[in-house]
Design a protein around this motif. Structure first.
Motif, mmCIF file in Angstrom:
data_model
loop_
_atom_site.group_PDB
_atom_site.id
_atom_site.type_symbol
_atom_site.label_atom_id
_atom_site.label_comp_id
_atom_site.label_asym_id
_atom_site.label_seq_id
_atom_site.Cartn_x
_atom_site.Cartn_y
_atom_site.Cartn_z
ATOM 1 N N PHE A 75 0.722 -1.236 -0.005
ATOM 2 C CA PHE A 75 -0.131 -0.214 -0.100
ATOM 3 C C PHE A 75 0.866 1.114 -0.117
ATOM 4 O O PHE A 75 2.136 1.112 0.242
ATOM 5 C CB PHE A 75 -0.926 -0.111 1.257
ATOM 6 C CG PHE A 75 -0.284 0.105 2.356
ATOM 7 C CD1 PHE A 75 0.212 -1.057 3.050
ATOM 8 C CD2 PHE A 75 -0.008 1.129 3.343
ATOM 9 C CE1 PHE A 75 0.993 -1.236 4.252
ATOM 10 C CE2 PHE A 75 0.578 1.215 4.528
ATOM 11 C CZ PHE A 75 1.131 0.243 5.082
ATOM 12 N N THR A 76 0.333 2.434 -0.355
ATOM 13 C CA THR A 76 1.124 3.546 -0.535
ATOM 14 C C THR A 76 0.576 4.411 0.765
ATOM 15 O O THR A 76 -0.530 4.217 1.339
ATOM 16 C CB THR A 76 0.747 4.503 -1.642
ATOM 17 O OG1 THR A 76 -0.700 4.536 -1.556
ATOM 18 C CG2 THR A 76 1.082 3.929 -2.860
ATOM 19 N N SER A 77 1.589 5.237 1.452
ATOM 20 C CA SER A 77 1.052 5.940 2.527
ATOM 21 C C SER A 77 2.095 7.162 2.370
ATOM 22 O O SER A 77 3.450 7.153 1.994
ATOM 23 C CB SER A 77 1.359 5.254 3.872
ATOM 24 O OG SER A 77 1.272 5.951 4.903
ATOM 25 N N SER A 78 1.756 8.398 2.748
ATOM 26 C CA SER A 78 2.570 9.529 2.640
ATOM 27 C C SER A 78 3.711 9.574 3.829
ATOM 28 O O SER A 78 4.545 10.170 3.772
ATOM 29 C CB SER A 78 1.764 10.870 2.810
ATOM 30 O OG SER A 78 0.988 10.890 3.918
ATOM 31 N N ARG A 79 3.180 8.608 4.815
ATOM 32 C CA ARG A 79 4.506 8.675 5.985
ATOM 33 C C ARG A 79 4.373 6.961 6.434
ATOM 34 O O ARG A 79 3.592 6.347 6.248
ATOM 35 C CB ARG A 79 4.018 9.464 6.958
ATOM 36 C CG ARG A 79 2.810 9.124 7.834
ATOM 37 C CD ARG A 79 2.767 9.834 9.118
ATOM 38 N NE ARG A 79 1.468 9.393 9.766
ATOM 39 C CZ ARG A 79 1.549 8.438 10.526
ATOM 40 N NH1 ARG A 79 2.494 7.701 10.885
ATOM 41 N NH2 ARG A 79 0.210 8.054 11.061
ATOM 42 N N LYS A 80 5.669 6.857 7.012
ATOM 43 C CA LYS A 80 5.972 5.503 7.252
ATOM 44 C C LYS A 80 5.301 5.196 8.419
ATOM 45 O O LYS A 80 5.223 5.894 9.528
ATOM 46 C CB LYS A 80 7.276 5.255 7.567
ATOM 47 C CG LYS A 80 7.695 3.812 7.854
ATOM 48 C CD LYS A 80 8.991 3.369 8.008
ATOM 49 C CE LYS A 80 9.307 2.065 8.171
ATOM 50 N NZ LYS A 80 10.562 1.307 8.319
ATOM 51 N N PRO A 81 4.022 4.163 8.606
ATOM 52 C CA PRO A 81 3.471 3.744 10.006
ATOM 53 C C PRO A 81 4.735 3.292 10.775
ATOM 54 O O PRO A 81 5.599 2.780 10.485
ATOM 55 C CB PRO A 81 2.475 2.759 9.357
ATOM 56 C CG PRO A 81 2.492 2.635 7.861
ATOM 57 C CD PRO A 81 3.737 3.332 7.401
ATOM 58 N N ASN B 97 9.311 4.158 -2.970
ATOM 59 C CA ASN B 97 8.915 5.461 -2.477
ATOM 60 C C ASN B 97 7.640 5.808 -1.835
ATOM 61 O O ASN B 97 6.653 5.626 -2.617
ATOM 62 C CB ASN B 97 9.230 6.488 -3.707
ATOM 63 C CG ASN B 97 9.360 7.728 -3.051
ATOM 64 O OD1 ASN B 97 9.551 8.155 -2.064
ATOM 65 N ND2 ASN B 97 9.357 8.774 -3.734
ATOM 66 N N ASN B 98 7.399 5.630 -0.517
ATOM 67 C CA ASN B 98 5.945 5.838 0.020
ATOM 68 C C ASN B 98 5.142 4.547 -0.358
ATOM 69 O O ASN B 98 4.060 4.635 -0.136
ATOM 70 C CB ASN B 98 5.281 7.082 -0.529
ATOM 71 C CG ASN B 98 5.546 8.392 -0.188
ATOM 72 O OD1 ASN B 98 6.289 8.517 0.801
ATOM 73 N ND2 ASN B 98 5.562 9.395 -1.018
ATOM 74 N N ILE B 99 5.962 3.588 -0.455
ATOM 75 C CA ILE B 99 5.274 2.235 -0.620
ATOM 76 C C ILE B 99 5.660 1.255 0.506
ATOM 77 O O ILE B 99 6.841 1.046 0.717
ATOM 78 C CB ILE B 99 5.548 1.773 -1.981
ATOM 79 C CG1 ILE B 99 4.900 2.673 -3.164
ATOM 80 C CG2 ILE B 99 4.603 0.287 -2.184
ATOM 81 C CD1 ILE B 99 5.508 2.292 -4.468
ATOM 82 N N TYR B 100 4.783 0.679 1.049
ATOM 83 C CA TYR B 100 4.894 -0.266 2.060
ATOM 84 C C TYR B 100 4.416 -1.783 1.946
ATOM 85 O O TYR B 100 3.303 -1.684 1.244
ATOM 86 C CB TYR B 100 4.679 0.206 3.403
ATOM 87 C CG TYR B 100 4.956 1.455 3.668
ATOM 88 C CD1 TYR B 100 6.400 1.694 4.260
ATOM 89 C CD2 TYR B 100 4.432 2.773 3.271
ATOM 90 C CE1 TYR B 100 7.006 2.963 4.521
ATOM 91 C CE2 TYR B 100 5.416 3.835 3.366
ATOM 92 C CZ TYR B 100 6.404 4.189 3.932
ATOM 93 O OH TYR B 100 7.091 5.206 4.153
ATOM 94 N N ARG B 101 5.060 -2.695 2.548
ATOM 95 C CA ARG B 101 4.462 -4.224 2.380
ATOM 96 C C ARG B 101 4.301 -4.728 3.802
ATOM 97 O O ARG B 101 5.019 -4.565 4.590
ATOM 98 C CB ARG B 101 5.577 -4.893 1.568
ATOM 99 C CG ARG B 101 5.203 -6.235 1.495
ATOM 100 C CD ARG B 101 6.013 -6.795 0.309
ATOM 101 N NE ARG B 101 5.722 -6.550 -0.911
ATOM 102 C CZ ARG B 101 6.431 -6.797 -2.126
ATOM 103 N NH1 ARG B 101 7.660 -7.355 -1.937
ATOM 104 N NH2 ARG B 101 5.902 -6.400 -3.223
ATOM 105 N N ILE B 102 3.177 -5.523 3.831
ATOM 106 C CA ILE B 102 2.789 -6.204 5.069
ATOM 107 C C ILE B 102 2.761 -7.607 4.879
ATOM 108 O O ILE B 102 2.022 -8.010 3.729
ATOM 109 C CB ILE B 102 1.520 -5.640 5.579
ATOM 110 C CG1 ILE B 102 1.734 -4.345 6.514
ATOM 111 C CG2 ILE B 102 0.828 -6.811 6.411
ATOM 112 C CD1 ILE B 102 0.388 -3.896 6.947
ATOM 113 N N TYR B 103 3.289 -8.413 5.428
ATOM 114 C CA TYR B 103 3.170 -9.849 5.647
ATOM 115 C C TYR B 103 2.344 -10.463 6.679
ATOM 116 O O TYR B 103 2.724 -10.130 7.766
ATOM 117 C CB TYR B 103 4.352 -10.585 5.326
ATOM 118 C CG TYR B 103 5.190 -10.437 4.212
ATOM 119 C CD1 TYR B 103 5.199 -11.484 3.113
ATOM 120 C CD2 TYR B 103 6.087 -9.548 3.864
ATOM 121 C CE1 TYR B 103 5.849 -11.408 2.177
ATOM 122 C CE2 TYR B 103 6.971 -9.234 2.924
ATOM 123 C CZ TYR B 103 6.698 -10.359 1.823
ATOM 124 O OH TYR B 103 7.512 -10.293 0.844
ATOM 125 N N ALA B 104 1.449 -11.213 6.603
ATOM 126 C CA ALA B 104 0.637 -11.676 7.723
ATOM 127 C C ALA B 104 0.461 -13.221 7.335
ATOM 128 O O ALA B 104 0.097 -13.471 6.267
ATOM 129 C CB ALA B 104 -0.639 -10.974 8.048
#
Ligand code: SER
Length: 606
Positions: free
Chosen positions: A494-500, A596-603
């Protein structure tokens, strides 16, 4: 002019965005959904199904990316000025949208106006045609119309100007796609340059010309009778290595002197106490192999005796032996120091504060083990060098078993002394051993996984919960850019303007589990697209939807008629579980920045 990689990334990104392209997040180096290769080795690989025209890409028809790649077939070539195992490919694609004229004109504009390469330093190659595929007159015309002189346009056959993942059409398996390409080369010499060959032309290996970009026109598919069939959709697949583009901008043919390598080479110099210009080949191998290893470890690959793990082991061990050749007493700290310089080089793009520790934890024990028997192993090899005739596969296998010398490394050392190993024998020894260890561990897999399709359905519903929870917590600029689900885990980009923060990610896990516990109903309705959008149902990217769409709701059944109060609503084709209880509790076990502004979650399930 010199340019750093951060600037080049930005210029490339801006250029394609301004021309209506969407950024595809980089795929992992190990593509689980593509078992045909060990690693992602080109930017187009994750896009194959879309290029074949089977499905529309969720981000649309104009795409670009910067994709980390590993090419193991180039491992033996590393040591010269231009080959590397790990590289980043900058790519842009048209999926049945624009074709040759637009592609070549835009690329030309990028090269000459944006990164300002002098026109007289550029050469262009074109497919000359054969009995199966006609000469590419359109590309030739386009280059000429752009003002390229005839003497800078070169025609080549299928070997040089055709691209598919497997190579020329005869090597393509049935079903594979490919097409003619037009490549651009940078000329590092001058017309009468004595450093290079007299008859030199772009595809010559003397070092004067370097390919900096390849526009492939994917328009054919190999069919059952061995011929090529036109694809219904004509695509552009462009790829150019960041390293080589930087070399061209610097007007210096050594990619190891660009800033994606300079810190790493400096670390190798510091650790070894030697100078790069006196030890170029060894230092290039060390820098490249430790770079590739660092990326692999950061993405979860562990050294082992098979597949990706074996390649990682080979890379690390070869780098260690090369250090040793620099007459250095080598230990794991040295390799770790170089790996840190890799992280330093790319930290803004791919890594975060945790990467250093992850990489050290793998490199430490691996190199410690190998170096403790390295001297003995090298002595054994010395003995082999005295032997006459071919080395038996059994001896080579023992060397691997007892001292950890991968076959390819032993082979290379011996080759330099004019000796060779019986490979077939090695392979049969290796297999014998593998069978023994496999029967020892049989039984480990009893029971097996829950039915794959049931499990993937659970994870699919879980991604909807994650998507909604992230938006609630981080704000509406969160948007899903991809997901990938296997029987073992789910992945969500997902994209997010800041890092969670780590706390926020933990909170996502808690809320999702709360929704699982609440046992919410999952159901869908077919409704007009406009109404679905009005409801605020999450839709994907820029995908085109039909007039009537399927929307999945997660909420209480009794609100079925008032879908405004549900927890999640998404455009989706399903399938999903009927009730969130079926998902079971999940845990988010990995969270990383992938662009850039893209993050990845594994669950996965707890
Ligand atoms: N697929 C082509 C290559 O790998 C261009 O992206 O060179």
């Amino acid at each position: 002019m010199t340019m750093n990689h951060t600037t080049l990334r930005q210029l490339f990104t801006d250029f394609w965005k301004e021309r209506g392209h969407q950024e595809v997040p980089p795929a992992p180096l190990v593509l689980k959904e593509d078992p045909t290769t060990l690693f992602t080795s080109s930017g187009m690989q994750p896009l194959v199904i879309y290029l074949a025209g089977a499905n529309p890409h969720p981000l649309g028809k104009r795409l670009f990316d910067i994709q980390p790649c590993i090419r193991t077939q180039d491992m033996d070539k590393v040591g010269d000025n231009r080959h590397d195992t790990f590289f980043e490919m900058m790519g842009n694609w048209s999926l049945g949208d624009y074709f040759k004229k637009e592609q070549l004109s835009w690329y030309f504009e990028f090269l000459t106006k944006v990164i300002k390469l002098p026109k007289n330093k550029l050469h262009f190659t074109i497919f000359e045609g054969d009995n199966m595929v006609p000469r590419d007159v359109e590309s030739a015309k386009t280059w000429k119309d752009l003002g390229v002189e005839e003497s800078h346009i070169h025609y080549y056959g299928i070997e040089a100007n055709w691209w598919s993942r497997s190579g020329t059409p005869d090597k393509m398996p049935v079903g594979e796609i490919g097409g003619p390409d037009s490549e651009v080369f940078y000329d590092f010499g001058t017309p009468h340059d004595e450093r290079f060959g007299k008859e030199c032309q772009p595809n010559c290996e003397c070092g004067r010309f370097m390919e900096i970009g390849n526009s492939v026109f994917i328009q054919y598919k190999k069919i059952g009778d061995g011929t090529l069939q036109e694809l219904p959709q004509k695509n552009v697949d462009f790829g150019g290595g960041i390293e080589r583009m930087l070399a061209a901008i610097n007007n210096n043919p050594d990619i190891f002197e660009t800033d994606v390598f300079s810190k790493i080479i400096k670390a190798v110099e510091d650790v070894s106490g030697k100078k790069y210009y006196e030890n170029k080949s060894a230092m290039r191998i060390i820098a490249d192999h430790i770079k590739a290893s660092t990326f692999l470890i950061a993405q979860g690959v562990k050294p082992s005796n098979k597949e990706q793990g074996y390649i990682l082991r080979r890379l690390l061990r070869k780098a260690t032996i090369k250090f040793k050749n620099l007459e250095k007493k080598i230990n794991e700290q040295d390799i770790m120091a170089v790996a840190q310089s890799v992280i330093e080089t790319y930290k803004e793009v791919y890594f975060d504060d945790t990467t250093g520790k992850i990489v050290d934890n793998e490199i430490g024990p691996e190199i410690f083990k190998f170096t403790s028997s390295l001297d003995k192993g090298l002595k054994e090899i010395e003995k082999l060098i005295q032997l006459k005739g071919e080395i038996t596969g059994k001896i080579a296998f023992d060397l691997y078993q007892s001292y950890g010398f991968p076959l390819e490394i032993t082979e290379e050392i011996l080759k330099n002394k004019g000796q060779k190993i019986n490979r077939d024998e090695f392979v049969s020894e290796f297999n014998k051993h593998k069978e023994l260890s496999r029967s020892a561990s049989a039984g480990m897999f009893k029971g097996g996984l829950a039915d794959q399709s049931v499990q993937t359905t659970r994870y699919h519903t879980a991604t909807h919960l994650i998507n909604q929870t992230l938006t609630d917590l981080l704000g509406s600029d969160v948007s899903q850019v991809g997901s990938n689900i296997t029987g073992e885990r789910l992945r969500f980009d997902f994209t997010s303007s800041r890092k969670p923060t780590d706390e926020e990610i933990k909170e996502v896990e808690n809320i999702v589990n709360k929704k699982v516990e609440e046992g919410l109903d999952v159901y869908y309705k077919d409704i007009p697209k406009d109404e679905a959008l009005k409801l605020g149902a999450k839709s994907f990217f820029k995908q085109k939807y039909p007039d009537i769409v399927k929307v999945y709701f997660i909420g209480r059944e009794r609100f079925k008629t008032v879908p405004y109060d549900v927890y999640s609503k998404e455009f989706c084709g399903g399938p999903h579980v009927k009730n969130t209880k079926e998902i079971g509790k999940i845990s988010i076990y990995k969270f990383e920045k992938i662009g850039n502004n893209i993050y990845r979650i594994y669950a996965k399930n707890k």
